[in-house]
Design a protein around this motif. Structure first.
Motif, PDB file in Angstrom:
ATOM      1  N   GLY A 587       0.765  -1.341   0.077  1.00 37.52           N
ATOM      2  CA  GLY A 587       0.060  -0.083   0.038  1.00 37.52           C
ATOM      3  C   GLY A 587       0.784   1.254   0.030  1.00 37.52           C
ATOM      4  N   ASP A 588       0.293   2.478   0.266  1.00 36.86           N
ATOM      5  CA  ASP A 588       1.108   3.714   0.201  1.00 36.86           C
ATOM      6  C   ASP A 588       0.940   4.350   1.507  1.00 36.86           C
ATOM      7  OD1 ASP A 588       2.017   3.799  -2.619  1.00 36.86           O
ATOM      8  OD2 ASP A 588      -0.389   4.368  -3.276  1.00 36.86           O
ATOM      9  N   HIS A 589       2.148   5.152   1.590  1.00 31.03           N
ATOM     10  CA  HIS A 589       2.089   5.916   2.888  1.00 31.03           C
ATOM     11  C   HIS A 589       0.848   6.969   3.134  1.00 31.03           C
ATOM     12  CE1 HIS A 589       6.187   4.152   3.720  1.00 31.03           C
ATOM     13  NE2 HIS A 589       6.608   4.710   2.836  1.00 31.03           N
ATOM     14  N   ALA A 590       0.985   7.301   4.391  1.00 28.51           N
ATOM     15  CA  ALA A 590      -0.474   8.233   4.697  1.00 28.51           C
ATOM     16  C   ALA A 590       0.372   9.766   4.259  1.00 28.51           C
ATOM     17  CB  ALA A 590      -0.733   8.032   6.227  1.00 28.51           C
ATOM     18  N   ALA A 591      -0.870  10.557   3.920  1.00 24.84           N
ATOM     19  CA  ALA A 591      -0.610  11.872   3.694  1.00 24.84           C
ATOM     20  C   ALA A 591      -0.932  12.873   4.631  1.00 24.84           C
ATOM     21  CB  ALA A 591      -1.011  11.989   2.242  1.00 24.84           C
ATOM     22  N   ASP A 592      -2.086  12.291   5.516  1.00 19.88           N
ATOM     23  CA  ASP A 592      -2.717  13.316   6.472  1.00 19.88           C
ATOM     24  C   ASP A 592      -2.976  12.778   7.804  1.00 19.88           C
ATOM     25  OD1 ASP A 592      -4.037  15.683   7.202  1.00 19.88           O
ATOM     26  OD2 ASP A 592      -5.615  15.567   5.856  1.00 19.88           O
ATOM     27  N   VAL A 593      -3.388  13.567   8.691  1.00 22.01           N
ATOM     28  CA  VAL A 593      -3.737  13.044  10.059  1.00 22.01           C
ATOM     29  C   VAL A 593      -5.081  13.178  10.344  1.00 22.01           C
ATOM     30  CG1 VAL A 593      -1.551  13.713  11.255  1.00 22.01           C
ATOM     31  CG2 VAL A 593      -3.159  15.396  11.033  1.00 22.01           C
ATOM     32  N   ALA A 670       5.687  14.748   9.208  1.00 22.16           N
ATOM     33  CA  ALA A 670       6.072  13.779   9.655  1.00 22.16           C
ATOM     34  C   ALA A 670       5.130  12.854  10.570  1.00 22.16           C
ATOM     35  CB  ALA A 670       7.291  14.268  10.743  1.00 22.16           C
ATOM     36  N   ASP A 671       4.352  13.538  11.228  1.00 19.30           N
ATOM     37  CA  ASP A 671       3.159  12.856  12.198  1.00 19.30           C
ATOM     38  C   ASP A 671       2.271  12.195  11.251  1.00 19.30           C
ATOM     39  OD1 ASP A 671       2.047  15.000  11.157  1.00 19.30           O
ATOM     40  OD2 ASP A 671       1.213  15.853  13.191  1.00 19.30           O
ATOM     41  N   ALA A 672       1.889  12.532  10.015  1.00 13.45           N
ATOM     42  CA  ALA A 672       1.166  12.119   9.104  1.00 13.45           C
ATOM     43  C   ALA A 672       1.701  10.550   8.712  1.00 13.45           C
ATOM     44  CB  ALA A 672       0.661  12.822   8.068  1.00 13.45           C
ATOM     45  N   LEU A 673       3.064  10.795   8.368  1.00 10.85           N
ATOM     46  CA  LEU A 673       3.841   9.387   8.015  1.00 10.85           C
ATOM     47  C   LEU A 673       3.589   8.297   8.992  1.00 10.85           C
ATOM     48  CD1 LEU A 673       6.661  11.108   5.923  1.00 10.85           C
ATOM     49  CD2 LEU A 673       4.660  10.144   5.027  1.00 10.85           C
ATOM     50  N   LEU A 674       3.801   8.939  10.306  1.00  7.42           N
ATOM     51  CA  LEU A 674       3.825   7.838  11.362  1.00  7.42           C
ATOM     52  C   LEU A 674       2.458   7.357  11.888  1.00  7.42           C
ATOM     53  CD1 LEU A 674       6.981   9.463  13.287  1.00  7.42           C
ATOM     54  CD2 LEU A 674       6.996   7.428  11.986  1.00  7.42           C
ATOM     55  N   PHE A 675       1.570   8.385  12.154  1.00  6.46           N
ATOM     56  CA  PHE A 675       0.469   8.220  12.735  1.00  6.46           C
ATOM     57  C   PHE A 675      -0.842   8.469  11.883  1.00  6.46           C
ATOM     58  CE2 PHE A 675       3.674   9.948  15.971  1.00  6.46           C
ATOM     59  CZ  PHE A 675       3.853   8.715  16.317  1.00  6.46           C
ATOM     60  N   GLY A 676      -0.762   8.699  10.745  1.00 10.09           N
ATOM     61  CA  GLY A 676      -1.978   8.848   9.824  1.00 10.09           C
ATOM     62  C   GLY A 676      -2.624   7.280   9.473  1.00 10.09           C
ATOM     63  N   GLU A 677      -3.864   7.468   9.358  1.00 11.28           N
ATOM     64  CA  GLU A 677      -4.367   6.272   9.178  1.00 11.28           C
ATOM     65  C   GLU A 677      -5.193   6.043   7.848  1.00 11.28           C
ATOM     66  OE1 GLU A 677      -7.385   5.912  12.490  1.00 11.28           O
ATOM     67  OE2 GLU A 677      -5.658   6.242  13.936  1.00 11.28           O
ATOM     68  N   ALA A 678      -4.270   6.186   6.580  1.00 10.40           N
ATOM     69  CA  ALA A 678      -4.773   5.919   5.300  1.00 10.40           C
ATOM     70  C   ALA A 678      -5.266   4.538   5.300  1.00 10.40           C
ATOM     71  CB  ALA A 678      -3.580   6.116   4.388  1.00 10.40           C
ATOM     72  N   HIS A 679      -6.079   3.905   4.352  1.00  5.86           N
ATOM     73  CA  HIS A 679      -6.729   2.824   4.128  1.00  5.86           C
ATOM     74  C   HIS A 679      -5.807   1.818   3.225  1.00  5.86           C
ATOM     75  CE1 HIS A 679     -10.361   4.309   6.032  1.00  5.86           C
ATOM     76  NE2 HIS A 679     -10.511   5.130   5.000  1.00  5.86           N
ATOM     77  N   SER A 680      -5.921   0.507   3.046  1.00  2.00           N
ATOM     78  CA  SER A 680      -5.278  -0.297   2.249  1.00  2.00           C
ATOM     79  C   SER A 680      -4.003  -0.483   2.369  1.00  2.00           C
ATOM     80  CB  SER A 680      -5.796   0.288   0.861  1.00  2.00           C
ATOM     81  OG  SER A 680      -7.004   0.585   0.631  1.00  2.00           O
ATOM     82  N   ARG A 681      -3.585  -0.634   3.569  1.00  2.00           N
ATOM     83  CA  ARG A 681      -2.141  -0.679   3.893  1.00  2.00           C
ATOM     84  C   ARG A 681      -2.040  -2.003   4.923  1.00  2.00           C
ATOM     85  NH1 ARG A 681       0.412   4.437   6.120  1.00  2.00           N
ATOM     86  NH2 ARG A 681      -1.321   4.294   7.521  1.00  2.00           N
ATOM     87  N   ILE A 682      -0.923  -2.916   4.720  1.00  3.49           N
ATOM     88  CA  ILE A 682      -0.463  -4.018   5.456  1.00  3.49           C
ATOM     89  C   ILE A 682       0.950  -3.992   5.587  1.00  3.49           C
ATOM     90  CG2 ILE A 682      -0.719  -6.439   5.469  1.00  3.49           C
ATOM     91  CD1 ILE A 682      -3.357  -6.344   4.119  1.00  3.49           C
ATOM     92  N   VAL A 683       1.558  -4.258   6.650  1.00  2.77           N
ATOM     93  CA  VAL A 683       2.850  -4.431   6.950  1.00  2.77           C
ATOM     94  C   VAL A 683       2.889  -6.033   6.688  1.00  2.77           C
ATOM     95  CG1 VAL A 683       4.701  -4.376   8.445  1.00  2.77           C
ATOM     96  CG2 VAL A 683       3.253  -2.608   8.085  1.00  2.77           C
ATOM     97  N   VAL A 684       4.000  -6.640   5.946  1.00  2.00           N
ATOM     98  CA  VAL A 684       4.333  -7.849   5.940  1.00  2.00           C
ATOM     99  C   VAL A 684       5.933  -8.075   6.199  1.00  2.00           C
ATOM    100  CG1 VAL A 684       2.405  -8.513   4.591  1.00  2.00           C
ATOM    101  CG2 VAL A 684       4.540  -7.927   3.520  1.00  2.00           C
TER     102      VAL A 684
END
Length: 747
Positions: A587-593, A670-684
């Motif tokens: 998925g892609d990185h978050a862009a907003d908080v 920086a806070d968006a990249l770390l704590f933003g909650e964009a959908h369609s993302r899974i860490v494997v």
């Protein structure tokens, strides 16, 4: 004043408006008596009649090759292959749990289990989706203790494992907690049972506990606002007996397996009335029943009480013609109270007799066809303003490592182990992924290689700020949870928890949420097989000046979802695995908080736009991760939800007892990249040496991905090179923050 006029003025005491009373008179062609008015009031309540919500359900997809039984029965059923099906359903026990948390929660478990074995399925798992107010409130801790005790008491005693669920804390649930219970059962296709009456002349058999006065008015109680006086409604809360339920379960399943019953129905909301008149309606027939034959455990009970009591552990069975004695003998073997209380008739009436006299004579269709209301929904200007709020002035905290620790200790994110360790999740010995070990529970299907996965999910903050996207996101996250264990999502059941639908802003939320659920279900091929509606979840609180303030819950359309693993050994958990592994973000990185837990916990804001949801991308990401797990290229997988990427990584590290080092090389706050909650993302987590094959699979499925870093060490280390920023938190500190809140609350 005539008796009829008096009855009309008392319509509200039966759960009817004056207009509904007049409609009843028009449809029946005469004035009802008090018993008939009360029966109609129960059947036309929101809890039984869905009068404000049913018109909205037409948008739901309900069919598909995987659906063996859709909406309209005790539970939905999906095909998992090999001639087997999984019955599953979700129900609420919100108002009862608010006034009597132990019995409210316990009987919620008992009721949903009866829905499952009424389908001919042996229950094999329970999940609980719970919502409470602020954890530091004495009332919240009282309710939390009671609900957990009730669930553990009933589930542990009956021998069905509690395998998963979720717990959220928010002030909107302070007085009105939500207790949603989902159950699953396994059946052979040929054992699928229906809640019908069969044919004219069939007997109607009452089986189970004797009828008492507990639970009186439960359906109407569940269809009204809570108030300062709701404590007086404790008689509307049932009292459960899990040992009796176990006998009832075994007897019912044996009767179905031996082909002795033409119809089976649980006596749930509105008790004897709802079960028998719903069965008659499905059959297109009438019934004649003698209330004096109903077994009672209290003296002096009258027809009103016998009809509307919601005493637990009771079923209605209709024997196959010619097998009546076989059925009665079987039920007697289980030492259950068994009485023939009536018969199926050729007429279309619902007729009840008491001491030789007819005390109720109503058309079956009138009882089952509640008036339907389509209201005008209007979005709350206050909520719209919160969603449209400009967040550019929200400062980025100086110490983002401390923010990570704070979020790990937020009660909504923190470990729920202190709750689920009180539940027996290994009874029946089929649970292969236990609570807290993965994004979904996984149970083996004995005699096959298959596994069944189940989860429940909803982010109420998303739904509050944007009910359409938020509800669609609940479906997407539930499916993502199943993908993270390697399961193909099959279908959903839902529990739609909202406030009073007469309020335009609440109806708007319900209207938009149903549309969002429908769109996501179509995109992800997960039809709606049934569910429950729980409205009027709000509390009328009297202020010192005598005015009343209405506190409504955040709209909470809880999604229960079931999936299948063709090979239960090919699964993933969320714990970072031992050995050399690299970490990818699919998925892609978050862009907003916007709308994030971070924004609420750290900045005290429930505001901003809910992240956009691309359902086509969601499907590609999920399919790619499922393929990785089944090919053996992913040992661990965890979706990014509350707390964003940083919390996802920290949870994986804490679960595995291993550190990690990653780099987030992307643009944005920086806070968006770390704590933003964009959908369609899974860490494997991919084993070293599998990277090329894993990336080829990701490309094949069209899923974007980013190489993050590697597993190892004793800390969670995250660098953001474009911000010249580096976070580093020792694992023990994260572990302590993560485990403390619920451990202390339940001490």
């Amino acid at each position: 004043m005539t008796a009829a006029a008096s009855l009309r003025e008392r319509a509200a005491t039966f759960g009817l408006t004056v207009e509904e009373y007049d409609l009843l008179v028009e449809r029946v062609g005469r004035e009802p008596n008090a018993l008939e008015a009360a029966i109609v009031g129960a059947m036309w309540s929101e809890h039984c009649g869905y009068k404000n919500s049913r018109p909205l359900f037409s948008v739901f997809p309900t069919t598909g090759p995987q659906v063996l039984q859709g909406p309209g029965e005790n539970a939905g059923v999906v095909d998992i292959g090999d001639g087997l099906g999984v019955a599953f359903k979700m129900e609420s026990h919100n108002h009862p749990s608010a006034v009597e948390p132990v019995q409210g929660a316990a009987t919620g478990v008992g009721g949903i289990l009866r829905d499952i074995f009424a389908m001919g399925a042996r229950p094999f798992a329970v999940l609980d989706s719970l919502r409470f107010g602020n954890l530091d409130s004495p009332r919240t801790r009282f309710l939390l203790h009671g609900v957990v005790e009730g669930i553990s008491h009933y589930g542990n005693a009956i021998g069905v494992p509690t395998v998963g669920g979720e717990v959220t804390f928010h002030p909107s649930y302070q007085e009105n907690p939500l207790v949603n219970v989902m159950a699953l059962g396994l059946l052979k296709h040929e054992d699928l049972a229906k809640g019908t009456m069969g044919a004219v002349g069939n007997q109607i058999v009452y089986v189970g506990s004797r009828t008492g006065r507990d639970g009186l008015g439960g359906a109407v109680f569940a269809s009204a606002d809570l108030s300062d006086a709701s404590g007086a409604d404790r008689p509307a809360v049932q009292v459960g007996d899990p040992f009796m339920e176990k006998l009832l379960l075994e007897a019912t399943l044996e009767a179905i397996e031996r082909g002795l019953v033409a119809g089976v129905q649980d006596m749930g909301a509105a008790g004897l009335v709802s079960s028998t008149c719903e069965m008659a309606y499905r059959a297109g027939l009438g019934v004649d029943m003698d209330l004096s034959k109903v077994p009672t455990r209290e003296t002096g009970m009258v027809p009103m009480e016998l009809c509307l009591s919601e005493s637990q552990e009771r079923m209605v069975l209709v024997p196959v013609p010619g097998r009546e004695e076989d059925l009665l003998d079987l039920l007697a073997k289980w030492e259950l109270d068994v009485v023939v209380i009536g018969s199926v008739a050729a007429h279309d009436r619902y007729r009840l007799f008491w001491q030789g006299e007819v005390v109720c004579d109503l058309p079956v269709d009138v009882l089952n066809e509640a008036p339907k209301y389509t209201r005008e929904g209007v979005e709350s200007p206050e909520i719209r303003a919160a969603r449209e709020r400009d967040l550019t002035d929200v400062p980025v905290p100086a110490d983002l490592s401390e923010v990570l620790v704070t979020l790990m200790g937020d009660p909504t994110i923190a470990s729920k182990r202190p709750i689920f360790e009180r539940y027996d999740h290994q009874v029946m010995t089929n649970t292969v992924v236990v609570p807290g070990a993965a994004d979904a529970a996984v149970m083996r299907v004995r005699g096959t290689t298959k596994g069944v996965a189940a989860t429940s999910d909803c982010n109420p903050r998303f739904v509050y700020l944007d009910p359409f996207v938020g509800a669609a996101a609940a479906v997407a996250e539930a499916a993502r949870n199943l993908a993270c264990v390697g399961a193909t999502p099959l279908a959903i059941t839902d529990n739609l928890n909202f406030g009073n639908p007469h309020r335009p802003e609440v109806y708007y939320q319900l209207q938009q949420a149903t549309r969002g659920i429908a769109e996501a279900c179509r995109a992800l091929n997960t039809p709606v097989t049934g569910g429950n509606v729980s409205l009027y979840n709000q509390y009328n609180e009297r202020q010192p000046d005598g005015s009343v303030r209405t506190v409504a819950i955040h709209p909470t359309p809880t999604i229960g979802m079931v999936g299948v693993l063709p090979d239960v050994e090919r699964r993933a958990t969320l714990a970072l695995p031992e050995g050399q592994h690299v970490l990818y973000l699919v998925g892609d990185h978050a862009a907003d908080v916007g709308a994030s837990q971070y924004l609420e916990t750290v900045h005290g804001l429930e505001a901003g736009r809910v992240p956009a949801l691309d359902l086509a991308l969601e499907k590609r990401v999920q399919d790619a991760v499922i393929a990785l797990i089944r090919a053996g290229h992913a040992r661990a997988a965890h979706d990014c939800s509350e707390g964003g990427l940083a919390v996802t990584l920290a949870e994986m590290a804490v679960a595995g007892g291993l550190g990690l080092t990653v780099k987030v090389d992307a643009a944005g706050r920086a806070d968006a990249l770390l704590f933003g909650e964009a959908h369609s993302r899974i860490v494997v987590a991919v084993p070293v040496g599998h990277e090329e094959a894993a990336e080829a699979l990701l490309h094949e499925h069209g899923a974007p991905f980013h190489l993050l870093g590697f597993v190892g060490g004793e800390e969670v280390a995250i660098s953001l090179p474009r911000h010249d920023l580096h976070l580093s938190v020792p694992l023990p500190r994260l572990q302590d923050a993560f485990t403390r809140p619920l451990r202390e609350a339940l001490a």
